[in-house]
Design an enzyme around this catalytic site. Structure first.
Site, short mmCIF file in Angstrom:
data_model
loop_
_atom_site.label_atom_id
_atom_site.label_comp_id
_atom_site.label_asym_id
_atom_site.label_seq_id
_atom_site.Cartn_x
_atom_site.Cartn_y
_atom_site.Cartn_z
CG HIS A 152 -0.13 7.36 1.48
ND1 HIS A 152 -0.25 8.07 2.65
CD2 HIS A 152 -0.77 6.19 1.71
CE1 HIS A 152 -0.91 7.36 3.54
NE2 HIS A 152 -1.23 6.22 2.99
CG HIS A 205 -1.62 1.27 1.50
ND1 HIS A 205 -2.24 2.00 0.51
CD2 HIS A 205 -1.82 1.96 2.65
CE1 HIS A 205 -2.79 3.08 1.04
NE2 HIS A 205 -2.54 3.08 2.35
CE1 TYR A 236 4.87 -4.31 -21.38
CE2 TYR A 236 4.48 -2.05 -22.08
CZ TYR A 236 5.03 -3.29 -22.31
OH TYR A 236 5.73 -3.52 -23.47
#
Length: 216
Positions: A96, A94, A121
């Site tokens: 940001h 994960h 891709y």
């Protein structure tokens, strides 16, 4: 499967690489990976991807019990939701990342197919990316939203927050989430310019040729 010591080193190396290239900053982002015995190694809460310590990663056993290391990321419900609904998941990342977050704020973003088909891709590495609504950081409802997909998506985009990707191992998960950010960056760079993306027929060719998980 690699030894736990090697896996710890790989997690920290890849996390630092993403941090050094600006894919996530400060103490943002989290990463986890399955160990050979079915447990989990997880980045601790409040840590920077640029300075993870292999010896201090949070360690869980195969039953999900915290064993040792520093306290884990507050996004554990998000990670466990992927592992519980996708048996092939060996790692979850994960970030940001800036451009994907920017794209999530656009009013015309497609919740069911977040990334526009600009290159093959993104399709090959991610399949369709689900755009989820905004949740407060650490809200267990994020995990519930992932569980609600019933294992159909390997990547989600948390609106106004960041992408989350599951894959077979740490390297594959990192490669996939970088592809997500690259595609979002292309989308933002060409926004309003009417770029020539892939046609539906070309998307189908990619999906068929590379055996992509692609639900209609």
């Amino acid at each position: 499967m690699m030894t736990e010591a090697a896996l710890r080193e790989q997690i920290c190396l890849l996390a630092k690489s993403m941090f050094d290239r600006g894919l996530t900053g400060g103490s943002t982002g989290n990463i986890s990976a399955r160990t050979a015995d079915g447990g989990l190694l997880v980045s601790p809460t409040g840590t920077s991807f640029g300075r993870l310590d292999p010896a201090r990663l949070s360690r869980f056993d195969r039953a999900g019990r915290f064993m040792d290391g520093d306290p884990p990321t507050k996004e554990m419900p998000l990670h466990t939701a992927f592992y519980d609904t996708r048996s092939a998941a060996g790692a979850v990342v994960h970030l940001h990342s800036c451009h994907s977050v920017a794209l999530s704020m656009m009013p015309d973003a497609d919740p069911d197919n977040f990334l526009p088909p600009l290159t093959p891709y993104g399709i090959m590495k991610l399949g369709k990316v689900q755009l989820l609504p905004f949740f407060l950081p650490g809200d267990p409802a994020m995990g519930q939203a992932v569980r609600g997909l019933a294992g159909k998506r390997s990547a989600v985009m948390l609106a106004n927050h960041g992408p989350v990707v599951a894959a077979k191992d740490v390297e594959a998960a990192c490669n996939a989430i970088e592809e997500l950010e690259d595609t979002a960056r292309l989308a933002m760079l060409t926004r309003g310019m009417h770029p020539n993306g892939l046609t539906p027929a070309q998307v189908n060719q990619v999906v068929t040729r590379f055996d992509v998980e692609w639900d209609d």
